[in-house]
Design a protein around this motif. Structure first.
Motif, mmCIF file in Angstrom:
data_model
loop_
_atom_site.group_PDB
_atom_site.id
_atom_site.type_symbol
_atom_site.label_atom_id
_atom_site.label_comp_id
_atom_site.label_asym_id
_atom_site.label_seq_id
_atom_site.Cartn_x
_atom_site.Cartn_y
_atom_site.Cartn_z
ATOM 1 N N ALA A 148 13.331 10.223 38.318
ATOM 2 C CA ALA A 148 12.306 9.230 38.652
ATOM 3 C C ALA A 148 11.315 8.994 37.520
ATOM 4 N N ASN A 149 10.979 10.025 36.751
ATOM 5 C CA ASN A 149 9.887 9.912 35.788
ATOM 6 C C ASN A 149 10.303 9.633 34.349
ATOM 7 N N VAL A 150 11.461 10.113 33.924
ATOM 8 C CA VAL A 150 11.868 9.889 32.533
ATOM 9 C C VAL A 150 12.006 8.398 32.213
ATOM 10 N N PRO A 151 12.639 7.595 33.070
ATOM 11 C CA PRO A 151 12.697 6.160 32.752
ATOM 12 C C PRO A 151 11.316 5.517 32.626
ATOM 13 N N VAL A 152 10.362 5.970 33.426
ATOM 14 C CA VAL A 152 8.999 5.433 33.346
ATOM 15 C C VAL A 152 8.371 5.796 32.009
ATOM 16 N N VAL A 153 8.570 7.035 31.582
ATOM 17 C CA VAL A 153 8.025 7.461 30.292
ATOM 18 C C VAL A 153 8.684 6.672 29.162
ATOM 19 N N LEU A 154 9.993 6.502 29.212
ATOM 20 C CA LEU A 154 10.717 5.826 28.133
ATOM 21 C C LEU A 154 10.501 4.313 28.122
ATOM 22 N N ALA A 155 10.422 3.717 29.287
ATOM 23 C CA ALA A 155 10.336 2.262 29.349
ATOM 24 C C ALA A 155 8.926 1.743 29.610
ATOM 25 N N GLY A 156 7.992 2.634 29.926
ATOM 26 C CA GLY A 156 6.616 2.207 30.160
ATOM 27 C C GLY A 156 6.498 1.263 31.335
ATOM 28 N N ASN A 157 5.683 0.277 31.218
ATOM 29 C CA ASN A 157 5.424 -0.672 32.305
ATOM 30 C C ASN A 157 6.659 -1.426 32.765
ATOM 31 N N PHE A 158 7.603 -1.654 31.889
ATOM 32 C CA PHE A 158 8.767 -2.462 32.248
ATOM 33 C C PHE A 158 9.472 -1.931 33.490
ATOM 34 N N ALA A 159 9.802 -0.630 33.511
ATOM 35 C CA ALA A 159 10.537 -0.063 34.646
ATOM 36 C C ALA A 159 9.689 -0.033 35.909
ATOM 37 N N ALA A 160 8.457 0.386 35.788
ATOM 38 C CA ALA A 160 7.616 0.536 36.978
ATOM 39 C C ALA A 160 7.292 -0.808 37.620
ATOM 40 N N ASP A 161 7.116 -1.837 36.826
ATOM 41 C CA ASP A 161 6.756 -3.147 37.361
ATOM 42 C C ASP A 161 7.918 -3.858 38.039
ATOM 43 N N ARG A 162 9.128 -3.485 37.730
ATOM 44 C CA ARG A 162 10.286 -4.220 38.217
ATOM 45 C C ARG A 162 11.028 -3.551 39.373
ATOM 46 N N LEU A 163 10.641 -2.339 39.722
ATOM 47 C CA LEU A 163 11.324 -1.626 40.806
ATOM 48 C C LEU A 163 10.795 -2.072 42.167
ATOM 49 N N PRO A 164 11.690 -2.238 43.151
ATOM 50 C CA PRO A 164 11.247 -2.590 44.506
ATOM 51 C C PRO A 164 10.705 -1.356 45.227
ATOM 52 N N LEU A 165 9.447 -1.021 44.963
ATOM 53 C CA LEU A 165 8.877 0.240 45.441
ATOM 54 C C LEU A 165 8.876 0.357 46.962
ATOM 55 N N THR A 166 8.615 -0.734 47.656
ATOM 56 C CA THR A 166 8.598 -0.672 49.124
ATOM 57 C C THR A 166 9.986 -0.307 49.645
ATOM 58 N N LEU A 167 11.014 -0.944 49.121
ATOM 59 C CA LEU A 167 12.383 -0.640 49.536
ATOM 60 C C LEU A 167 12.738 0.811 49.207
ATOM 61 N N ILE A 168 12.379 1.258 48.025
ATOM 62 C CA ILE A 168 12.701 2.632 47.623
ATOM 63 C C ILE A 168 11.978 3.631 48.511
ATOM 64 N N ARG A 169 10.700 3.370 48.844
ATOM 65 C CA ARG A 169 9.971 4.264 49.757
ATOM 66 C C ARG A 169 10.646 4.308 51.124
ATOM 67 N N ARG A 170 11.135 3.160 51.593
ATOM 68 C CA ARG A 170 11.809 3.117 52.898
ATOM 69 C C ARG A 170 13.124 3.899 52.870
ATOM 70 N N VAL A 171 13.870 3.794 51.781
ATOM 71 C CA VAL A 171 15.133 4.547 51.654
ATOM 72 C C VAL A 171 14.829 6.045 51.621
ATOM 73 N N ALA A 172 13.785 6.434 50.868
ATOM 74 C CA ALA A 172 13.405 7.851 50.810
ATOM 75 C C ALA A 172 12.976 8.343 52.185
ATOM 76 N N ALA A 173 12.181 7.540 52.894
ATOM 77 C CA ALA A 173 11.755 7.923 54.249
ATOM 78 C C ALA A 173 12.963 8.065 55.164
ATOM 79 N N ALA A 174 13.910 7.144 55.053
ATOM 80 C CA ALA A 174 15.130 7.224 55.876
ATOM 81 C C ALA A 174 15.899 8.508 55.575
ATOM 82 N N ALA A 175 15.945 8.888 54.307
ATOM 83 C CA ALA A 175 16.643 10.126 53.939
ATOM 84 C C ALA A 175 15.952 11.337 54.567
ATOM 85 N N PHE A 176 14.619 11.352 54.555
ATOM 86 C CA PHE A 176 13.884 12.452 55.202
ATOM 87 C C PHE A 176 14.114 12.442 56.713
ATOM 88 N N PHE A 177 14.162 11.250 57.324
ATOM 89 C CA PHE A 177 14.443 11.166 58.759
ATOM 90 C C PHE A 177 15.842 11.700 59.077
#
Length: 194
Positions: A148-177
């Motif tokens: 999760a963090n290495v791409p952010v460090v390497l790509a800076g704002n580009f990676a973080a700004d383009r990821l669908p964070l809401t969808l990813i949070r929902r997938v992570a929540a589903a995995a925990f469920f």
């Protein structure tokens, strides 16, 4: 045995997307512009933090019956799933570690502190209580953090700004469920003696 590595890797990688430590990685990358010492700091901090969390999880599991452990895990995974749905924000004090320490030491200190009580640390405790191979759980949660963090460090704002964070949070929540449902099934199975 491989499950002790792969499940923690996937769970933490998903849970870490949009987490405050990912925001911290972005801030450190922008501040220092030296990705490799930052990545090394993330590895060292995560290994230390998750080793302590994993030890706590393994210790707790040694004192509980299988049934009680599975019910606690089910409740914990459910709480973590709900927690994952809430976007993290960076606390000002976590981003202001003195620059005098340099990128490695600043990252090591900031990440270690940021992970204390964080959902990925709580997840590490739960996963270590659930899976038999503590070392693989720690390696898996650390790999998940790096995924999760290495791409952010390497790509800076580009990676973080383009990821669908809401969808990813929902997938992570589903995995925990899903993990919570599995823990409930295991608790019922152990309780009924099957």
């Amino acid at each position: 045995m491989l499950e002790s590595l792969l499940v923690p890797t996937g769970i933490v990688a998903l849970a870490e997307i949009g987490d405050k430590t990912q925001l911290l990685a972005l801030i450190l990358a922008a501040r220092f512009r030296k990705p490799w010492p930052i990545i090394a700091g993330i590895v060292a901090a995560t290994l230390a933090n998750h080793a302590a969390a994993g030890a706590v999880g393994a210790w707790i599991s040694s004192y509980l019956t299988d049934s009680i452990l599975h019910w606690i895990l089910a409740a914990s995974f459910t709480a973590t799933a709900l927690w994952t749905l809430v976007p993290d924000k960076m606390d000002d004090d976590e981003a202001t570690t003195k620059r005098a320490f340099g990128p490695f030491l600043t990252t090591l200190i900031a990440f270690f502190i940021a992970e204390i009580g964080d959902k990925t640390q709580v997840a590490t405790i739960m996963l270590a209580a659930q899976y038999p191979d503590l070392l693989l759980v720690i390696i898996g949660t650390t790999l998940g953090m790096l995924i999760a963090n290495v791409p952010v460090v390497l790509a800076g704002n580009f990676a973080a700004d383009r990821l669908p964070l809401t969808l990813i949070r929902r997938v992570a929540a589903a995995a925990f469920f899903v993990l919570a449902i599995i823990a409930v099934y295991q608790a019922i199975k152990v309780s009924s003696g099957a």
